[in-house]
Design a protein around this motif. Structure first.
Motif, PDB file in Angstrom:
ATOM      1  N   ALA A   1       3.877   6.714   4.257  1.00  0.00           N
ATOM      2  CA  ALA A   1       2.888   6.027   3.427  1.00  0.00           C
ATOM      3  C   ALA A   1       2.703   4.583   3.852  1.00  0.00           C
ATOM      4  O   ALA A   1       1.643   3.993   3.624  1.00  0.00           O
ATOM      5  CB  ALA A   1       3.310   6.080   1.957  1.00  0.00           C
TER       6      ALA A   1
ATOM      7  N   SER B   1       1.342   9.016  -6.090  1.00  0.00           N
ATOM      8  CA  SER B   1       1.083  10.387  -5.636  1.00  0.00           C
ATOM      9  C   SER B   1       2.096  11.360  -6.212  1.00  0.00           C
ATOM     10  O   SER B   1       1.738  12.405  -6.775  1.00  0.00           O
ATOM     11  CB  SER B   1       1.110  10.451  -4.105  1.00  0.00           C
ATOM     12  OG  SER B   1       0.093   9.660  -3.540  1.00  0.00           O
TER      13      SER B   1
ATOM     14  N   VAL C   1      -5.552   1.017  -3.143  1.00  0.00           N
ATOM     15  CA  VAL C   1      -4.556   2.043  -3.450  1.00  0.00           C
ATOM     16  C   VAL C   1      -5.246   3.302  -3.957  1.00  0.00           C
ATOM     17  O   VAL C   1      -4.882   4.420  -3.571  1.00  0.00           O
ATOM     18  CB  VAL C   1      -3.538   1.520  -4.491  1.00  0.00           C
ATOM     19  CG1 VAL C   1      -2.713   2.656  -5.062  1.00  0.00           C
ATOM     20  CG2 VAL C   1      -2.633   0.480  -3.855  1.00  0.00           C
TER      21      VAL C   1
ATOM     22  N   SER D   1      -4.106  12.222  -1.313  1.00  0.00           N
ATOM     23  CA  SER D   1      -2.733  12.683  -1.119  1.00  0.00           C
ATOM     24  C   SER D   1      -2.228  13.539  -2.267  1.00  0.00           C
ATOM     25  O   SER D   1      -1.104  14.022  -2.222  1.00  0.00           O
ATOM     26  CB  SER D   1      -1.801  11.484  -0.929  1.00  0.00           C
ATOM     27  OG  SER D   1      -1.838  10.624  -2.050  1.00  0.00           O
TER      28      SER D   1
ATOM     29  N   SER E   1      -3.579   3.837   7.004  1.00  0.00           N
ATOM     30  CA  SER E   1      -3.961   2.611   6.308  1.00  0.00           C
ATOM     31  C   SER E   1      -4.878   1.719   7.129  1.00  0.00           C
ATOM     32  O   SER E   1      -5.329   0.695   6.624  1.00  0.00           O
ATOM     33  CB  SER E   1      -2.702   1.816   5.920  1.00  0.00           C
ATOM     34  OG  SER E   1      -1.975   1.445   7.071  1.00  0.00           O
TER      35      SER E   1
ATOM     36  N   LEU F   1       0.832  -1.205   0.000  1.00  0.00           N
ATOM     37  CA  LEU F   1       0.000   0.000   0.000  1.00  0.00           C
ATOM     38  C   LEU F   1       0.867   1.255   0.000  1.00  0.00           C
ATOM     39  O   LEU F   1       0.579   2.220  -0.717  1.00  0.00           O
ATOM     40  CB  LEU F   1      -0.922  -0.006   1.220  1.00  0.00           C
ATOM     41  CG  LEU F   1      -2.009  -1.074   1.254  1.00  0.00           C
ATOM     42  CD1 LEU F   1      -2.767  -1.014   2.573  1.00  0.00           C
ATOM     43  CD2 LEU F   1      -2.982  -0.892   0.101  1.00  0.00           C
TER      44      LEU F   1
ATOM     45  N   MET G   1      -6.616   5.211  -1.081  1.00  0.00           N
ATOM     46  CA  MET G   1      -5.602   5.876  -0.265  1.00  0.00           C
ATOM     47  C   MET G   1      -4.947   7.049  -0.983  1.00  0.00           C
ATOM     48  O   MET G   1      -4.614   8.062  -0.372  1.00  0.00           O
ATOM     49  CB  MET G   1      -4.511   4.871   0.139  1.00  0.00           C
ATOM     50  CG  MET G   1      -4.933   3.875   1.197  1.00  0.00           C
ATOM     51  SD  MET G   1      -3.548   2.863   1.758  1.00  0.00           S
ATOM     52  CE  MET G   1      -2.485   4.098   2.492  1.00  0.00           C
ATOM     53  N   VAL G   2      -4.758   6.927  -2.297  1.00  0.00           N
ATOM     54  CA  VAL G   2      -3.937   7.888  -3.009  1.00  0.00           C
ATOM     55  C   VAL G   2      -4.712   9.133  -3.424  1.00  0.00           C
ATOM     56  O   VAL G   2      -4.119  10.194  -3.624  1.00  0.00           O
ATOM     57  CB  VAL G   2      -3.319   7.220  -4.258  1.00  0.00           C
ATOM     58  CG1 VAL G   2      -4.323   7.170  -5.405  1.00  0.00           C
ATOM     59  CG2 VAL G   2      -2.057   7.927  -4.699  1.00  0.00           C
TER      60      VAL G   2
ATOM     61  N   THR H   1       1.083   3.995  -3.078  1.00  0.00           N
ATOM     62  CA  THR H   1       0.558   5.310  -2.727  1.00  0.00           C
ATOM     63  C   THR H   1       1.616   6.389  -2.926  1.00  0.00           C
ATOM     64  O   THR H   1       1.338   7.462  -3.488  1.00  0.00           O
ATOM     65  CB  THR H   1       0.078   5.317  -1.267  1.00  0.00           C
ATOM     66  OG1 THR H   1      -0.929   4.322  -1.093  1.00  0.00           O
ATOM     67  CG2 THR H   1      -0.487   6.675  -0.880  1.00  0.00           C
TER      68      THR H   1
END
Length: 342
Positions: free
Chosen positions: A277, A129, A212, A219, A282, A121, A215-216, A125
């Motif tokens: 990250a 990013s 992913v 960011s 997470s 992850l 999460m990304v 990420t």
């Protein structure tokens, strides 16, 4: 430089001890510790084992004092708190993080088992990013005030405003549930070990796409806007006007002169962003997509009062954070030799 590094390393020791001490003190006052949980499980087991009213009566009898003393000795709670803290610090100094109370494994073994998920992850990420946000920030700086700048700002800020967990739920419902384009849980399929290398890579990417993306998406905003503002600040400086007055091509001015100076605050943040990250933000994503990583391990250890895992992972995270902060500071000198620590 050497004196500065030594000074920072020495300052890490009281910081690390302070974090461990505060957490250790807090755990002493939290109700429902491992001894209490063991006793509660013993009562439930006694009540369920006998059956009927007799089982209820046996469960209600509880655990005798001798058994409680044995349980405390098993978990090391028969010793005073200061002695336990000093022993823990001594073990941590030799990187012995102890064993889990409930999983019958060493803390190091648990960290190594869960690390691949967090690394997966974190790496995706981080790279996605930066590889998207930095060029986008440069493009926004060059086109500042245009419709492109306005629309992209609106998009990245909208993505920043949506929590990753909420976006993850939406992705699961739409692409995992209704359309069934992506799997709902796990990092790989059950038959992953039986697949060829090409199929393994495809299966892994198929599983990692939704978490992913969740999460990304949030960011992008900070890195994009930081890149844009850094470029705008550099573009207005005198050396850029001088380079243009000499007749240099605009592309050469931007990518050879402006780019290097504008990326100083971004490059120096690489180490902390790279490590952060892996471990930050997470937990909810791992829980939502059933990914057994370090975030979920830390959360479950707190809930179960598995103190060796709590303290061991905290020590691991804090140590990495302190070292990463030092690397970030040293990166300033590497990127900009004008910086002096004295």
């Amino acid at each position: 430089m050497f004196a500065y590094i030594v000074k920072r390393l020495l300052l890490m020791l009281p910081t690390l001890l302070g974090v461990l001490f505060i957490t250790f003190v807090v755990t002493q006052f939290v109700p429902g510790g491992p001894v209490e949980q063991y006793i509660a499980e013993s009562r439930r087991g006694a009540g369920a084992g006998a059956g009927g009213e007799v089982g209820g009566y046996r469960g209600g009898q509880g655990v005798d004092a001798k058994k409680i003393a044995e349980i405390k000795k098993l978990y090391g709670f028969d010793k005073p708190a200061p002695e336990r803290f000093l022993k823990m610090v001594g073990d941590f100094a030799t990187f012995d993080l102890g064993r889990s109370f409930f999983q019958n494994k060493s803390v190091w073994q648990l960290i190594v088992e869960k690390l691949p998920v967090s690394v997966s992850l974190g790496l995706w990420t981080f790279f996605i990013s930066y590889f998207v946000a930095v060029p986008l920030g440069v493009a926004k700086a060059v086109r500042a005030g245009t419709r492109f700048d306005f629309v992209t700002t609106l998009i990245v800020l909208l993505g920043y405003a949506i929590p990753g967990f909420v976006l993850g739920v939406l992705l699961l419902v739409v692409f995992g549930g209704q359309l069934q384009w992506f799997p709902l849980r796990g990092l790989t399929s059950a038959n992953w070990s039986e697949l060829g290398w090409g199929a393994r890579i495809a299966d892994y990417l198929w599983h990692i796409t939704l978490p992913v993306f969740a999460m990304v998406i949030g960011s992008f905003a900070v890195t994009t806007m930081l890149t844009k503002n850094s470029f705008l600040e550099e573009i207005r400086k005198q050396y850029v006007l001088t380079a243009r007055a000499k007749g240099l091509a605009e592309r050469r001015v931007l990518w050879k002169h402006v780019f290097r100076n504008a990326l100083i605050p971004i490059v120096t943040g690489f180490p902390s962003a790279f490590i952060g990250a892996f471990f930050a933000g997470s937990l909810l994503i791992e829980t939502l997509f059933s990914l057994d990583g370090l975030g979920l391990l830390s959360y479950e250890s707190v809930i179960r009062r598995d103190y060796p895992v709590v303290m061991g992972t905290l020590y691991f995270f804090t140590l990495i954070g302190l070292v990463t902060k030092l690397i970030s500071d040293l990166a300033y000198v590497w990127v900009d030799p004008r910086v002096k620590f004295d």
